[in-house]
Scaffold this motif. Structure first.
Motif, PDB file in Angstrom:
ATOM      1  N   PHE A   1       7.654   5.484  -0.064  1.00  0.00           N
ATOM      2  CA  PHE A   1       7.244   5.052   1.274  1.00  0.00           C
ATOM      3  C   PHE A   1       8.226   5.546   2.333  1.00  0.00           C
ATOM      4  CE2 PHE A   1       5.735   1.819  -1.739  1.00  0.00           C
ATOM      5  CZ  PHE A   1       4.370   1.893  -1.513  1.00  0.00           C
ATOM      6  N   ASN A   2       8.459   6.859   2.334  1.00  0.00           N
ATOM      7  CA  ASN A   2       9.500   7.435   3.188  1.00  0.00           C
ATOM      8  C   ASN A   2       8.983   7.776   4.583  1.00  0.00           C
ATOM      9  OD1 ASN A   2      10.229   8.562   0.133  1.00  0.00           O
ATOM     10  ND2 ASN A   2      11.921   7.668   1.280  1.00  0.00           N
TER      11      ASN A   2
ATOM     12  N   GLY B   1       0.900   4.167   5.768  1.00  0.00           N
ATOM     13  CA  GLY B   1      -0.074   4.184   6.848  1.00  0.00           C
ATOM     14  C   GLY B   1      -0.326   2.858   7.523  1.00  0.00           C
ATOM     15  N   ALA B   2       0.440   1.833   7.204  1.00  0.00           N
ATOM     16  CA  ALA B   2       0.231   0.509   7.803  1.00  0.00           C
ATOM     17  C   ALA B   2       1.573  -0.159   8.029  1.00  0.00           C
ATOM     18  CB  ALA B   2      -0.644  -0.360   6.899  1.00  0.00           C
ATOM     19  N   LEU B   3       1.616  -1.057   9.014  1.00  0.00           N
ATOM     20  CA  LEU B   3       2.850  -1.821   9.228  1.00  0.00           C
ATOM     21  C   LEU B   3       3.153  -2.702   8.034  1.00  0.00           C
ATOM     22  CD1 LEU B   3       2.481  -2.888  12.967  1.00  0.00           C
ATOM     23  CD2 LEU B   3       4.115  -1.246  12.012  1.00  0.00           C
TER      24      LEU B   3
ATOM     25  N   PRO C   1       1.753  -3.091   3.982  1.00  0.00           N
ATOM     26  CA  PRO C   1       0.830  -2.670   2.928  1.00  0.00           C
ATOM     27  C   PRO C   1      -0.063  -3.829   2.492  1.00  0.00           C
ATOM     28  CG  PRO C   1       3.064  -1.931   2.466  1.00  0.00           C
ATOM     29  CD  PRO C   1       3.151  -2.886   3.624  1.00  0.00           C
ATOM     30  N   PRO C   2      -1.230  -3.539   1.929  1.00  0.00           N
ATOM     31  CA  PRO C   2      -2.123  -4.617   1.492  1.00  0.00           C
ATOM     32  C   PRO C   2      -1.507  -5.444   0.366  1.00  0.00           C
ATOM     33  CG  PRO C   2      -2.884  -2.489   0.691  1.00  0.00           C
ATOM     34  CD  PRO C   2      -1.781  -2.207   1.673  1.00  0.00           C
ATOM     35  N   ALA C   3      -1.997  -6.662   0.244  1.00  0.00           N
ATOM     36  CA  ALA C   3      -1.483  -7.567  -0.789  1.00  0.00           C
ATOM     37  C   ALA C   3      -1.647  -6.983  -2.181  1.00  0.00           C
ATOM     38  CB  ALA C   3      -2.191  -8.918  -0.691  1.00  0.00           C
ATOM     39  N   SER C   4      -2.698  -6.195  -2.370  1.00  0.00           N
ATOM     40  CA  SER C   4      -2.916  -5.588  -3.684  1.00  0.00           C
ATOM     41  C   SER C   4      -1.799  -4.622  -4.056  1.00  0.00           C
ATOM     42  CB  SER C   4      -4.261  -4.859  -3.708  1.00  0.00           C
ATOM     43  OG  SER C   4      -4.298  -3.851  -2.704  1.00  0.00           O
ATOM     44  N   THR C   5      -1.117  -4.077  -3.043  1.00  0.00           N
ATOM     45  CA  THR C   5       0.020  -3.195  -3.290  1.00  0.00           C
ATOM     46  C   THR C   5       1.313  -3.985  -3.416  1.00  0.00           C
ATOM     47  OG1 THR C   5      -1.019  -1.369  -2.082  1.00  0.00           O
ATOM     48  CG2 THR C   5       1.363  -1.273  -2.348  1.00  0.00           C
ATOM     49  N   LEU C   6       1.495  -4.965  -2.536  1.00  0.00           N
ATOM     50  CA  LEU C   6       2.726  -5.752  -2.537  1.00  0.00           C
ATOM     51  C   LEU C   6       2.834  -6.643  -3.764  1.00  0.00           C
ATOM     52  CD1 LEU C   6       2.921  -6.813   1.218  1.00  0.00           C
ATOM     53  CD2 LEU C   6       4.176  -4.972   0.080  1.00  0.00           C
ATOM     54  N   PHE C   7       1.713  -7.079  -4.284  1.00  0.00           N
ATOM     55  CA  PHE C   7       1.724  -8.002  -5.429  1.00  0.00           C
ATOM     56  C   PHE C   7       0.890  -7.439  -6.575  1.00  0.00           C
ATOM     57  CE2 PHE C   7       2.374 -10.507  -1.574  1.00  0.00           C
ATOM     58  CZ  PHE C   7       3.566 -11.142  -1.878  1.00  0.00           C
ATOM     59  N   ALA C   8       1.146  -6.166  -6.875  1.00  0.00           N
ATOM     60  CA  ALA C   8       0.364  -5.497  -7.921  1.00  0.00           C
ATOM     61  C   ALA C   8       0.806  -5.913  -9.317  1.00  0.00           C
ATOM     62  CB  ALA C   8       0.499  -3.979  -7.768  1.00  0.00           C
TER      63      ALA C   8
ATOM     64  N   PHE D   1       9.545  -3.493   1.534  1.00  0.00           N
ATOM     65  CA  PHE D   1       8.991  -4.233   2.672  1.00  0.00           C
ATOM     66  C   PHE D   1       9.897  -5.413   3.031  1.00  0.00           C
ATOM     67  CE2 PHE D   1       6.181  -7.612   4.345  1.00  0.00           C
ATOM     68  CZ  PHE D   1       5.732  -6.974   5.488  1.00  0.00           C
ATOM     69  N   ASN D   2      10.379  -6.139   2.050  1.00  0.00           N
ATOM     70  CA  ASN D   2      11.268  -7.272   2.312  1.00  0.00           C
ATOM     71  C   ASN D   2      12.555  -6.821   2.991  1.00  0.00           C
ATOM     72  OD1 ASN D   2       9.482  -9.126   1.227  1.00  0.00           O
ATOM     73  ND2 ASN D   2      10.421  -9.104  -0.801  1.00  0.00           N
TER      74      ASN D   2
END
Length: 357
Positions: free
Chosen positions: A231-232, A239-241, A243-250, A267-268
């Protein structure tokens, strides 16, 4: 209304023995260098090159071709070699070995340097016994830090591992920060105040220091999981401020995402940086209103400037995909901000106030 300095015996002892302050500041400097060297050891992939923990005999490096061959054989039995570095030449092994060996020697030197200073203070009774006991406790913290370092390395030698466990790397970094902060705080406390200043902003200074520690821990998770190599882009992530929850909590279970999921870990760390900068700005403006021109206000301004610089450097490090120089500068500046935060809290707590207040 009279003004009194808190802990007058400690202040008197400090002014009578400037050598104690110099010893503590030298220790803090050595720990700071150790943190940078540790970062270089991690970024060069050197941390698992020595597969044994020998606190005494391990101080000697291989001195013969046969000794080098033996050390190389031990490394070739490790998962990192077999899964990541298979076919590595002996010359390349020596490069990563010397980085880790130097890292450990610096750790040994810091331990001996601190121990020698402690014995001088204790045996000559240069400080009251409660302060000697505090120095002893700090020494135990240093010893614990070394033990955690080996536990961290051991985690990377387990089957299937090619790097140390992110949580254990974070513990190693955090405990280094705790010892570093304790030494800086003590050295600052022993340095006589130059001026009377108000004690406004104590709660804000403490909370700011807490957030600095939290951000360092979050940075440790980023380093341990190598989340900085993904995510550089900035300010967007994929592409988003956010990421979707499906990515953050995969991952599963849920809690493992906070330490192993590179998307959530990064993200954290980003959110932590935004919150830290907002808190630093709020603390600065609050002190400017309550105590304009005070030492506390100037320190808050310095901390805010350092946090801004650290944030910019973090963005550069991310966009460049963590080159060695940027990664080391980012880690070093982070601990410089921590040191300033510790000085700020210590001076705020140490400030002069009316008797009976």
């Amino acid at each position: 209304m009279t003004i009194a300095l808190e802990h007058p015996r400690l202040a008197a002892a400090a002014s009578g023995h400037p050598g104690i302050r110099r010893w503590l500041w030298a220790t803090a400097f050595l720990v700071f260098v150790m943190i940078v060297v540790g970062g270089a050891t991690r970024l060069t992939g050197s941390g698992l090159s020595i597969t044994e923990w020998r606190p005494v005999t391990g101080a000697l490096p291989p001195l013969t071709d046969a000794a080098w061959a033996l050390e190389f054989d031990k490394y070739r039995a490790s998962p990192q070699y077999q899964l990541l570095n298979a076919g590595m030449a002996l010359a390349d092994f020596k490069f990563i070995y010397w980085w880790e060996w130097g890292h450990r020697q610096l750790g040994r030197f810091i331990g001996l340097f601190y121990l020698a200073g402690f014995f001088v203070v204790a045996l000559r009774r240069l400080l009251p016994w409660p302060q000697v006991a505090l120095l002893f406790g700090m020494g135990l913290l240093l010893g614990l830090q070394g033990t955690i370092g080996w536990i961290m390395v051991a985690s990377g030698l387990e089957p299937g591992m090619v790097a140390v466990a992110p949580v254990k790397l974070t513990l190693h970094l955090t405990f280094a920060g705790l010892f570093f902060a304790s030494v800086v705080a003590y050295a600052t406390w022993l340095t006589p105040l130059r001026r009377v200043e108000p004690r406004q902003g104590r709660a804000g200074a403490r909370f700011l220091l807490l957030m600095l520690f939290v951000q360092i821990a979050l940075g440790g998770l980023v380093a341990g999981s190598k989340a900085g190599f993904t995510f550089n882009t900035w300010p967007l992530m994929d592409g988003a401020l956010m990421p979707p929850a499906s990515t953050l909590f995969a991952g599963s279970p849920l809690w493992e995402n906070f330490v192993d999921n590179v998307a959530l870990v990064q993200f954290n760390h980003r959110i932590g940086a935004y919150l830290l900068l907002a808190l630093a700005l709020w603390h600065l403006f609050a002190l400017r209103r309550a105590a304009p021109g005070s030492g506390g206000t100037r320190r808050a301004g310095a901390i805010t400037g350092l946090v801004l610089a650290q944030s910019a450097l973090g963005i550069v490090t991310l966009l460049l995909v963590v080159p060695l120089w940027a990664g080391l500068a980012h880690q070093a500046l982070g601990f410089a901000v921590l040191a300033m935060g510790v000085v700020h809290v210590t001076r705020t707590e140490q400030g002069l106030r009316p008797e009976g207040a």
